[in-house]
Design an enzyme around this catalytic site. Structure first.
Site, mmCIF file in Angstrom:
data_model
loop_
_atom_site.group_PDB
_atom_site.id
_atom_site.type_symbol
_atom_site.label_atom_id
_atom_site.label_comp_id
_atom_site.label_asym_id
_atom_site.label_seq_id
_atom_site.Cartn_x
_atom_site.Cartn_y
_atom_site.Cartn_z
ATOM 1 C CG HIS A 38 -11.423 -7.511 14.045
ATOM 2 N ND1 HIS A 38 -11.273 -8.870 14.167
ATOM 3 C CD2 HIS A 38 -10.167 -6.993 14.122
ATOM 4 C CE1 HIS A 38 -9.994 -9.166 14.296
ATOM 5 N NE2 HIS A 38 -9.298 -8.055 14.279
ATOM 6 C CD GLN A 62 1.840 -6.121 13.389
ATOM 7 O OE1 GLN A 62 1.625 -5.226 12.572
ATOM 8 N NE2 GLN A 62 0.987 -6.385 14.366
ATOM 9 N N GLY A 148 -8.439 -0.891 19.199
ATOM 10 C CA GLY A 148 -9.012 -1.555 20.365
ATOM 11 C C GLY A 148 -8.139 -1.426 21.609
ATOM 12 C CD GLU A 149 -10.048 1.425 26.090
ATOM 13 O OE1 GLU A 149 -10.602 0.663 26.914
ATOM 14 O OE2 GLU A 149 -10.113 2.668 26.155
ATOM 15 C CD GLN A 154 -1.825 -2.443 17.810
ATOM 16 O OE1 GLN A 154 -1.046 -3.319 17.496
ATOM 17 N NE2 GLN A 154 -3.115 -2.513 17.541
HETATM 18 P P1 AMP Z 1 -5.793 -7.190 14.814
HETATM 19 O O1 AMP Z 1 -6.518 -7.698 13.617
HETATM 20 O O2 AMP Z 1 -5.641 -8.200 15.911
HETATM 21 O O3 AMP Z 1 -4.498 -6.486 14.471
HETATM 22 O O4 AMP Z 1 -6.727 -6.067 15.455
HETATM 23 C C1 AMP Z 1 -7.204 -4.989 14.705
HETATM 24 C C2 AMP Z 1 -7.819 -3.984 15.643
HETATM 25 O O5 AMP Z 1 -8.904 -4.600 16.353
HETATM 26 C C3 AMP Z 1 -6.825 -3.493 16.709
HETATM 27 O O6 AMP Z 1 -7.054 -2.102 16.924
HETATM 28 C C4 AMP Z 1 -7.205 -4.297 17.917
HETATM 29 O O7 AMP Z 1 -6.896 -3.674 19.135
HETATM 30 C C5 AMP Z 1 -8.700 -4.420 17.743
HETATM 31 N N1 AMP Z 1 -9.213 -5.574 18.497
HETATM 32 C C6 AMP Z 1 -8.801 -6.865 18.416
HETATM 33 N N2 AMP Z 1 -9.466 -7.624 19.312
HETATM 34 C C7 AMP Z 1 -10.317 -6.801 19.978
HETATM 35 C C8 AMP Z 1 -11.263 -6.981 21.037
HETATM 36 N N3 AMP Z 1 -11.477 -8.156 21.600
HETATM 37 N N4 AMP Z 1 -11.950 -5.907 21.470
HETATM 38 C C9 AMP Z 1 -11.730 -4.666 20.912
HETATM 39 N N5 AMP Z 1 -10.862 -4.449 19.917
HETATM 40 C C10 AMP Z 1 -10.149 -5.475 19.456
#
Ligand code: AMP
Length: 254
Positions: A38, A62, A148-149, A154
């Site tokens: 994040h 979701q 994030g990739e 998504q």
């Molecule tokens: P989340 O809180 O898991 O919904 O993630 C929020 C954002 O952070 C999303 O766009 C995810 O793809 C991104 N994200 C989560 N983990 C990673 C990671 N390890 N590397 C890059 N982006 C991430």
């Protein structure tokens, strides 16, 4: 100091009255339990925009598995510290009723790619993701939003949605941040046991290996993973596995 906003109409007022039209807003939506993955999105957002807005909302629509929702980690105090360190201007921290005044009767549905990969085993998951992201983008009104990739499917679906609905926002992909072991950082990693944490990096090692998908599946099962799916499409290899009750996803460029 990060300003915490729980009330959406309060944010809309700030957005209208205090943020001058020549200031660009960058937005990073999250579900909290923040980690270095994040942080990398927030840092990129900080560099590229005048005002940085982060949201923390664990979006129930979701989650197709109610236990997964109940067990989702929350680390609010730690999150606030990280947002302060990153010089974030606003945290949007809404509750369910303020995000869903319609009771989730209105949905954004994509009927092709969202049914594949993670969508094949998580019915309704991407309907929930796309709906909440459209709501958040309409609320925050950013020039740019960062994804994030690690969650590549998504990212692609959100980018497609914004283009399909002529939403005036640029969707910026950000590289996956990994532990030294190669394990993709994820809030759900906090739910792994000590033993599982040691096994988890094998997933990425096999995913990026030259082995074919069948061999990878066999090796993952030998290492005590339960394979949800493995697939290759658009020059990437995607996978989702369970370690105990914890579902991990990852993808690599081929
Ligand atoms: P989340 O809180 O898991 O919904 O993630 C929020 C954002 O952070 C999303 O766009 C995810 O793809 C991104 N994200 C989560 N983990 C990673 C990671 N390890 N590397 C890059 N982006 C991430």
């Amino acid at each position: 100091m990060v300003e915490v906003i729980k009330n959406i109409s309060e944010w809309l007022k700030i957005q209208k009255e205090e943020i001058k039209s020549d200031k660009s807003i960058g937005f990073v939506p999250t579900m909290g339990a923040l980690h270095q993955g994040h942080k990398s999105l927030i840092e990129k957002c900080r560099k590229e925009n005048d005002i940085v807005v982060v949201s923390i909302f664990v979006n129930p629509t979701q989650f197709n598995d109610s236990n997964d929702f109940k067990n989702y980690p929350t680390t609010y105090e730690h999150d606030i510290k990280m947002l302060e360190e990153c010089n974030v201007d606003y945290l949007i921290f809404p509750n369910f009723d303020s995000m869903y005044p319609d009771g989730y009767h209105y949905k954004v549905i994509e009927d092709d790619f969202s049914k594949k990969l993670c969508g094949a085993t998580r019915p309704g998951h991407f309907d929930g993701v796309l709906t909440v992201v459209m709501k958040l983008i309409n609320i925050v009104k950013p020039a740019r939003a960062y994804f994030g990739e690690k969650d590549f499917q998504q990212y692609k679906l959100i980018d497609g949605m914004c283009k399909a609905f002529f939403m005036d926002v640029e969707i910026i992909p950000c590289e996956t941040v990994r532990e030294q072991s190669g394990l993709a950082m994820s809030s759900r990693n906090k739910l792994l046991s000590e033993d599982e944490i040691k096994i988890a990096p094998i997933f990425y090692k096999l995913l990026k290996s030259d082995l074919d998908l069948n061999k990878i599946k066999i090796k993952l099962e030998e290492a005590s993973f339960k394979v949800d799916y493995l697939d290759e499409t658009d020059g990437r290899r995607f996978g989702a596995v369970f370690l105990g009750n914890v579902r991990l996803i990852d993808n690599v460029k081929k």
